[in-house]
Design a protein around this motif. Sequence first.
Motif, mmCIF file in Angstrom:
data_model
loop_
_atom_site.group_PDB
_atom_site.id
_atom_site.type_symbol
_atom_site.label_atom_id
_atom_site.label_comp_id
_atom_site.label_asym_id
_atom_site.label_seq_id
_atom_site.Cartn_x
_atom_site.Cartn_y
_atom_site.Cartn_z
ATOM 1 N N ALA A 1 0.618 -1.107 -0.286
ATOM 2 C CA ALA A 1 -0.011 0.433 -0.001
ATOM 3 C C ALA A 1 0.688 1.431 -0.050
ATOM 4 C CB ALA A 1 -1.009 0.088 1.330
ATOM 5 N N ALA A 2 1.033 1.722 -1.368
ATOM 6 C CA ALA A 2 2.225 2.893 -1.571
ATOM 7 C C ALA A 2 1.212 4.260 -0.381
ATOM 8 C CB ALA A 2 2.341 3.148 -2.742
ATOM 9 N N GLN A 3 1.888 4.952 -0.289
ATOM 10 C CA GLN A 3 1.853 6.139 1.220
ATOM 11 C C GLN A 3 2.063 7.307 -0.165
ATOM 12 O OE1 GLN A 3 1.472 6.772 5.301
ATOM 13 N NE2 GLN A 3 -0.315 7.546 4.755
ATOM 14 N N PRO A 4 2.376 8.238 -1.328
ATOM 15 C CA PRO A 4 2.793 8.394 -1.668
ATOM 16 C C PRO A 4 3.082 9.967 -0.962
ATOM 17 C CG PRO A 4 0.559 9.075 -2.862
ATOM 18 C CD PRO A 4 0.859 8.452 -1.850
ATOM 19 N N ARG A 5 4.114 11.171 -1.060
ATOM 20 C CA ARG A 5 4.977 11.731 -0.413
ATOM 21 C C ARG A 5 4.694 13.565 -1.042
ATOM 22 N NH1 ARG A 5 8.450 9.540 3.671
ATOM 23 N NH2 ARG A 5 7.714 7.112 3.857
ATOM 24 N N ARG A 6 4.872 14.418 -0.715
ATOM 25 C CA ARG A 6 5.167 15.518 -1.478
ATOM 26 C C ARG A 6 3.961 16.299 -2.385
ATOM 27 N NH1 ARG A 6 11.874 15.328 -1.598
ATOM 28 N NH2 ARG A 6 11.872 15.778 -0.232
ATOM 29 N N GLY A 7 5.145 16.489 -4.094
ATOM 30 C CA GLY A 7 3.890 16.563 -4.683
ATOM 31 C C GLY A 7 3.376 15.468 -5.497
ATOM 32 N N SER A 8 3.195 13.778 -4.939
ATOM 33 C CA SER A 8 2.750 12.817 -5.519
ATOM 34 C C SER A 8 1.838 12.201 -5.199
ATOM 35 C CB SER A 8 3.651 11.640 -5.029
ATOM 36 O OG SER A 8 5.306 11.962 -6.481
ATOM 37 N N GLY A 9 1.053 13.266 -4.200
ATOM 38 C CA GLY A 9 -0.653 13.024 -3.219
ATOM 39 C C GLY A 9 0.346 12.833 -1.509
ATOM 40 N N GLN A 10 -1.427 12.222 -1.564
ATOM 41 C CA GLN A 10 -1.359 12.159 -0.104
ATOM 42 C C GLN A 10 -3.010 10.586 0.557
ATOM 43 O OE1 GLN A 10 -3.318 15.948 0.205
ATOM 44 N NE2 GLN A 10 -5.066 15.172 0.825
ATOM 45 N N PHE B 1 -3.148 6.542 1.820
ATOM 46 C CA PHE B 1 -2.593 5.100 0.772
ATOM 47 C C PHE B 1 -3.286 4.544 -0.428
ATOM 48 C CE2 PHE B 1 -1.064 4.096 5.633
ATOM 49 C CZ PHE B 1 -0.456 3.844 4.600
ATOM 50 N N GLY B 2 -2.434 4.730 -1.312
ATOM 51 C CA GLY B 2 -3.296 3.772 -2.262
ATOM 52 C C GLY B 2 -3.036 2.258 -2.314
ATOM 53 N N TYR B 3 -3.527 1.291 -2.801
ATOM 54 C CA TYR B 3 -3.993 -0.308 -2.615
ATOM 55 C C TYR B 3 -3.811 -0.701 -1.226
ATOM 56 C CZ TYR B 3 -2.839 1.885 -7.828
ATOM 57 O OH TYR B 3 -3.358 2.398 -8.559
ATOM 58 N N GLY B 4 -3.688 -1.822 -1.686
ATOM 59 C CA GLY B 4 -3.756 -2.944 -0.449
ATOM 60 C C GLY B 4 -4.476 -2.482 0.278
ATOM 61 N N PRO B 5 -4.617 -3.306 1.889
ATOM 62 C CA PRO B 5 -6.121 -3.440 2.766
ATOM 63 C C PRO B 5 -5.860 -1.703 3.233
ATOM 64 C CG PRO B 5 -4.579 -4.643 3.069
ATOM 65 C CD PRO B 5 -3.681 -3.839 1.986
ATOM 66 N N GLU B 6 -4.523 -1.131 2.926
ATOM 67 C CA GLU B 6 -5.406 0.055 4.156
ATOM 68 C C GLU B 6 -5.876 0.930 2.940
ATOM 69 O OE1 GLU B 6 -1.139 -1.588 6.151
ATOM 70 O OE2 GLU B 6 -2.399 -0.943 3.399
ATOM 71 N N LEU B 7 -6.341 0.927 2.046
ATOM 72 C CA LEU B 7 -7.171 1.503 0.478
ATOM 73 C C LEU B 7 -8.658 1.205 1.527
ATOM 74 C CD1 LEU B 7 -7.404 3.381 -1.739
ATOM 75 C CD2 LEU B 7 -7.320 1.857 -2.778
ATOM 76 N N LEU B 8 -8.787 0.788 2.034
ATOM 77 C CA LEU B 8 -10.140 0.185 2.792
ATOM 78 C C LEU B 8 -10.229 1.051 3.677
ATOM 79 C CD1 LEU B 8 -10.815 -3.748 2.758
ATOM 80 C CD2 LEU B 8 -11.114 -2.868 0.546
ATOM 81 N N ASP B 9 -9.005 1.483 4.912
ATOM 82 C CA ASP B 9 -9.128 2.673 5.679
ATOM 83 C C ASP B 9 -9.544 3.500 4.780
ATOM 84 O OD1 ASP B 9 -8.802 0.513 7.615
ATOM 85 O OD2 ASP B 9 -6.999 0.631 7.576
ATOM 86 N N GLU B 10 -8.546 4.311 3.976
ATOM 87 C CA GLU B 10 -9.017 5.545 3.270
ATOM 88 C C GLU B 10 -10.654 5.461 2.929
ATOM 89 O OE1 GLU B 10 -7.052 7.644 3.689
ATOM 90 O OE2 GLU B 10 -4.926 6.884 3.394
#
Length: 477
Positions: free
Chosen positions: A440-449, A451-460
Amino acid sequence: MYRVEQLIGGVWGAGGEGGELTVHDPADGAPVSTVPVATADEVAKAVEAARGAAAEWAATPPAERAAALHRAADALTAAADELAAATTAEMGKPLGDARGGVEAGIGTLRQYAELGPVRGGRTLHGGAAAIDFMAPEPRGVVAAITPWNDPVAVSCGLLGAALVTGNVVLYKPSERTPATGWLLAKVLDSGLPAGVLSLLTGGAEVGAALSAQEVDVVAHVGSTATGRAIAAACARTGAKALLENGGSDPLIVDAGVDPVWAAQQAAMGSFANAGQICVAVERIYAHRDVAEDFVDALVERARSLRVGPGRDPDTELGPLVDRRHRDHVHGQVTAAVAEGATLRVGGTLPDGPGAFYPATVVSDCRQEMTLIREETFGPVAAVVVVDSFSEALKCAADSPYGLAATVLTPSMSHAQRAWRELPVGTVKVNAVFGGAPGGAAQPRRGSGQGFGYGPELLDEFSTVKTVHIEAPGGGHW
């Protein structure tokens, strides 16, 4: 020729009073799909209809929502060839890669179908006569605005996670791959209650109108500029912004690695899907000890790539999505050469139809060049020579983006330094692509905010409610 329809409030063919746009095959310019453009009023009506369907879908048992996703995955498996062909026709991705994107989408739907029903809350320990717990709930109405570069895989991630957690979804695919989005929406809608999924089509103005509506989440994968506009709109409405945006991902080639192997990795990262991948290699920092042999091998690999239309099974390098984007890529390359970089291969606009651009290697680049600082999103490998691993880490970290990074090194201590020090969401060591399922990638800075994908995306896509229950009058039940 695909004739796309919108889906609003459970009705296919609704809306489209804003006119029509046509998508052309980037390989030869032939028309591929016509798509209706939603008006702001149609967007508002779609949001209102979605809000009306939200409560019933949220109350649907998680196991039933998961079963709907499994049915969608089955239907997508049956339609995989059609979805892959549409993707190739609309944005040029080689057919094998397009099929891989569909298969990834199928796997993602099944992953969320399995994870959704087993998600639980948390019990809290309070008074002996009280019950305290935290329970996840759907956020409500989700606007999903998806990109063109891997339209099925990315859309399945956002839509699958949003739907299985009990949200209703307004889906706006890229105007460059609307038929792909339409076909996917038909597959998903076939197993869902009416109104749970809506499809809105058109250009940037439709996405802007959707982001300005009173929705609960706006999930966007695309450019940094668009992501920032969405974040500003969400700040005004109170919606949650979930963003994966642009990147300029570095690749570090350390001393001691096999330069030919490193060049194969770099070529894969820079040239796959014509460089139109969110985590493509955009800038390369090669240690001086191996730089010359590495660049020679990279040039050789670039020259050997088989160029052609994506529908040709032998194609390794297809066209860019359109000529406007090709002009952007070529402009960055020519600017770097004008500033002193060396064009080793490629870097020329080919004659003939389509939006083809050759695999390009540019050496002698410097950190301040636009080709290094900004996202290129094309088949360009830009090389900066460094004198130490510390210098490579410093340069790699010097970026307005923070999506991903790759390090090729024979040193475990360097690998450990890299993942600890690089300010990005994903660090890959000795492989430009790959990773275990569920990352579950979590981008930084200008790349976003977020979690994307993974189980954590369900939490988002969920919110949490804390509950305290005790007997009346302070007694016992």
